[in-house]
Motif scaffolding. Structure first.
Motif, PDB file in Angstrom:
ATOM      1  N   TYR A 413       1.100  -1.242   0.283  1.00  0.00           N
ATOM      2  CA  TYR A 413       0.105   0.288   0.316  1.00  0.00           C
ATOM      3  C   TYR A 413       1.027   1.468   0.099  1.00  0.00           C
ATOM      4  O   TYR A 413       0.739   2.178  -0.646  1.00  0.00           O
ATOM      5  CB  TYR A 413      -0.594   0.027   1.441  1.00  0.00           C
ATOM      6  N   LEU A 414       1.754   1.449   0.554  1.00  0.00           N
ATOM      7  CA  LEU A 414       2.548   2.514   0.962  1.00  0.00           C
ATOM      8  C   LEU A 414       3.445   2.456  -0.022  1.00  0.00           C
ATOM      9  O   LEU A 414       3.367   3.813  -0.122  1.00  0.00           O
ATOM     10  CB  LEU A 414       3.754   2.475   2.249  1.00  0.00           C
ATOM     11  N   GLU A 415       3.560   1.180  -1.193  1.00  0.00           N
ATOM     12  CA  GLU A 415       4.788   1.742  -2.168  1.00  0.00           C
ATOM     13  C   GLU A 415       3.668   2.427  -3.517  1.00  0.00           C
ATOM     14  O   GLU A 415       3.658   2.633  -3.528  1.00  0.00           O
ATOM     15  CB  GLU A 415       5.063   0.529  -2.891  1.00  0.00           C
ATOM     16  N   ALA A 416       2.434   1.559  -3.305  1.00  0.00           N
ATOM     17  CA  ALA A 416       1.032   2.398  -4.326  1.00  0.00           C
ATOM     18  C   ALA A 416       0.643   3.822  -3.725  1.00  0.00           C
ATOM     19  O   ALA A 416       0.419   4.225  -5.548  1.00  0.00           O
ATOM     20  CB  ALA A 416       0.384   1.198  -4.414  1.00  0.00           C
ATOM     21  N   VAL A 417       1.282   4.328  -2.948  1.00  0.00           N
ATOM     22  CA  VAL A 417       0.805   5.132  -2.390  1.00  0.00           C
ATOM     23  C   VAL A 417       1.685   6.304  -2.693  1.00  0.00           C
ATOM     24  O   VAL A 417       1.749   7.407  -3.770  1.00  0.00           O
ATOM     25  CB  VAL A 417       0.058   6.032  -1.404  1.00  0.00           C
ATOM     26  N   ALA A 418       3.273   5.837  -2.558  1.00  0.00           N
ATOM     27  CA  ALA A 418       4.144   6.473  -3.326  1.00  0.00           C
ATOM     28  C   ALA A 418       4.495   7.068  -4.952  1.00  0.00           C
ATOM     29  O   ALA A 418       5.694   7.840  -5.206  1.00  0.00           O
ATOM     30  CB  ALA A 418       5.623   6.154  -3.088  1.00  0.00           C
ATOM     31  N   GLN A 419       3.919   5.266  -5.494  1.00  0.00           N
ATOM     32  CA  GLN A 419       4.134   5.872  -7.004  1.00  0.00           C
ATOM     33  C   GLN A 419       3.004   6.368  -7.385  1.00  0.00           C
ATOM     34  O   GLN A 419       2.239   6.598  -8.921  1.00  0.00           O
ATOM     35  CB  GLN A 419       3.632   4.274  -7.136  1.00  0.00           C
ATOM     36  N   GLY A 420       1.661   6.818  -6.482  1.00  0.00           N
ATOM     37  CA  GLY A 420       0.508   7.807  -7.560  1.00  0.00           C
ATOM     38  C   GLY A 420      -0.667   7.391  -7.187  1.00  0.00           C
ATOM     39  O   GLY A 420      -1.581   8.186  -7.181  1.00  0.00           O
ATOM     40  N   SER A 421      -0.828   6.740  -6.920  1.00  0.00           N
ATOM     41  CA  SER A 421      -2.178   5.584  -6.244  1.00  0.00           C
ATOM     42  C   SER A 421      -1.998   6.187  -4.857  1.00  0.00           C
ATOM     43  O   SER A 421      -2.476   5.487  -4.133  1.00  0.00           O
ATOM     44  CB  SER A 421      -2.020   3.883  -6.699  1.00  0.00           C
ATOM     45  N   TRP A 422      -2.610   7.804  -4.513  1.00  0.00           N
ATOM     46  CA  TRP A 422      -3.025   8.544  -3.781  1.00  0.00           C
ATOM     47  C   TRP A 422      -4.223   8.830  -3.385  1.00  0.00           C
ATOM     48  O   TRP A 422      -4.710   8.672  -2.089  1.00  0.00           O
ATOM     49  CB  TRP A 422      -2.363   9.321  -3.461  1.00  0.00           C
ATOM     50  N   ASP A 423      -5.218   9.234  -4.623  1.00  0.00           N
ATOM     51  CA  ASP A 423      -6.608   9.364  -4.340  1.00  0.00           C
ATOM     52  C   ASP A 423      -7.938   8.743  -4.521  1.00  0.00           C
ATOM     53  O   ASP A 423      -8.973   7.932  -5.274  1.00  0.00           O
ATOM     54  CB  ASP A 423      -7.036  10.006  -5.933  1.00  0.00           C
TER      55      ASP A 423
END
Length: 471
Positions: A413-423
């Motif tokens: 999850y943290l890596e996905a958010v860091a790569q732009g999947s934050w919204d």
């Protein structure tokens, strides 16, 4: 199991028989061998194996009441009304008995043994090969993933005097385990699928994994055959070991030099189509098992089967009847409205990547990809890095919703958010129940949902619940 007298059984397991009333050393037993007293029926043999949570000796009485003829025990159980054979180790006794039974059936002339190992794909390949060989004669293969120090011998002990093929799956979490298990049968054919990161924590790294998987090639009987993945450099390196053993090599893969190969691969939501070539013959094959990665498993099964004399035509016909590899392995659930793919029986970095790619490949225009991901186990010091890689891959594949479940998987999850999947594209839940409640309200018509984790994460049950909710 083949018939044995109590005296023969005691010799095979290097034990001391304590006879029950009415039995003699010449009494013949031939039932199923099992370590679970709940599965024991009349005439069966119960092995009282001590375990981490309970002790099989506590259930010898229950096995006797169910009709067991003999119990193999590490110490006599008072009051049990059946013959007991006392051994130093119940697990070692299982192995000794399997070795004896397989050797006796081999001596009668017809039995051929195939062993399968690899970091991923063992169970699928086992099931595909068994489906092919069942059309040729009595075939014994493992139930589920019976591939460890208990499951593998229990499978071997199901052979009878009429068994033509024994297909064994060999898993391991430490060096030496495959050698010990494969040594019980000395396979005529050994299949090595791939060397990847699965169980790398237990082995101590990828090179140690290579050495462990190569134990199967070293166990093939001289004059036998190694079926090797030509597309995996580490597996291909095992050809040298095969040559040292006097073992021939049959190559399978996607490249032009493979003797059993696949061309023109097309992946769809209903399966994978390709042209398969073996023995100079080419035929079309529509594999209903989801996922392009299963093409290699099918090629390995075809390679072994054709080496045993099965025609390519028969291999194709039988493989096209297989709908799923096994429960919780790329298992389609749900409906055309919301399709669930439950692949949460096991997970490694390689199988996680393959499943995510399959999700992306089978999702058409107007449909949405949803990945429900849990932890991958047994990665040791590589765990954080490999979970990061999965999160990164999910983003790069354009997965629209990334649902990560469990603290051990949080790095995804943290890596996905860091790569732009934050919204709201990536979300995290501590428990499967929380994820289920979210998904019930989030999923919509046209969604294609992958549920993927290691067995220990328990997401296979979440996949089942989603399948029922959207069926």
């Amino acid at each position: 199991m083949i018939p044995l007298t109590i005296a023969q059984l005691a010799r095979a397991v290097r034990g001391q028989a304590v006879l029950a009333d009415g039995d003699s050393f010449e009494t013949v037993v031939s039932g199923t061998v099992d370590t679970d007293s709940r599965l024991i029926a009349r005439g069966d043999i119960f092995v009282a194996k001590p375990g981490e949570e309970t002790d099989g000796h506590l259930f010898v009485g229950a096995a006797a009441e169910a009709g067991a003829s003999v119990a193999i025990v590490e110490h006599p159980v008072e009051g049990a009304t059946l013959t007991q054979i006392v051994v130093p180790s119940a697990v070692d006794a299982l192995a000794d008995l399997a070795r004896t039974v397989v050797a006796q059936v081999r001596d009668r002339g017809a039995l051929r043994a195939v062993g399968i190992t690899g970091s991923n794909g063992k169970t699928t390949t086992k099931n595909l090969l068994a489906r092919i060989l069942e059309g040729e004669g009595e075939t014994v293969s493992p139930k589920a993933s019976f591939n460890n120090e208990v499951g593998a011998p229990l499978t071997m002990l199901r052979v009878t005097g009429d068994t033509k093929y024994l297909v064994s799956e060999f898993g391991a979490s430490a060096p030496g385990e495959i050698a010990r298990l494969a040594g019980l049968v000395e396979p005529d054919i050994g299949i090595v699928l791939m060397v990847g990161m699965a169980h790398a924590g237990g082995f101590g790294g990828i090179e140690a994994t290579f050495l462990a998987k190569s134990e199967l090639v070293r166990s093939i009987r001289p004059g036998g055959l190694a079926v090797l993945n030509a597309d995996d450099a580490r597996v291909a390196a095992m050809a040298k070991i095969a040559a040292e053993r006097g073992v021939d090599v049959l190559w399978f893969g996607r490249g032009p030099d493979a003797q059993v190969r696949a061309d023109d691969v097309v992946v769809t939501a209903s399966g994978t189509s390709f042209q398969v070539t073996a023995g100079g013959v080419t035929a079309p094959l529509k594999l209903r098992v989801l996922g392009e990665h299963h093409v290699m498993n099918a090629l390995a099964a075809i390679a072994a089967a054709t080496a045993l004399g099965v025609s390519l035509e028969d291999c194709v016909t039988r493989l096209e009847t297989v709908e799923i590899a096994e429960r919780w392995r790329m298992q389609p659930l749900g409906s055309d409205r919301v399709r669930i793919i439950n692949d949460a029986y096991n997970a490694s970095p390689d199988s996680m990547a393959a499943a995510l790619r399959t999700l992306a490949q089978i999702t058409g225009p107007g449909e949405r990809t949803v990945a429900v991901l849990g932890a991958m186990s047994e990665l040791g010091e590589h765990a954080e890095e490999e979970h990061d890689r999965v999160g990164l891959l999910a983003v790069r594949l354009g997965i629209k919703r990334i649902v990560v479940v469990g603290q051990d998987a949080r790095r995804m999850y943290l890596e996905a958010v860091a790569q732009g999947s934050w919204d709201a594209e990536a979300v995290f839940f501590e428990t499967a129940d929380e994820a289920f409640e979210y998904l019930k309200g989030e999923l919509r018509d046209g969604d294609r949902v992958l549920v993927k984790s290691s067995n220990s994460a328990g997401l296979r049950f979440l996949g089942d619940r989603l399948g029922e909710s959207f069926s």
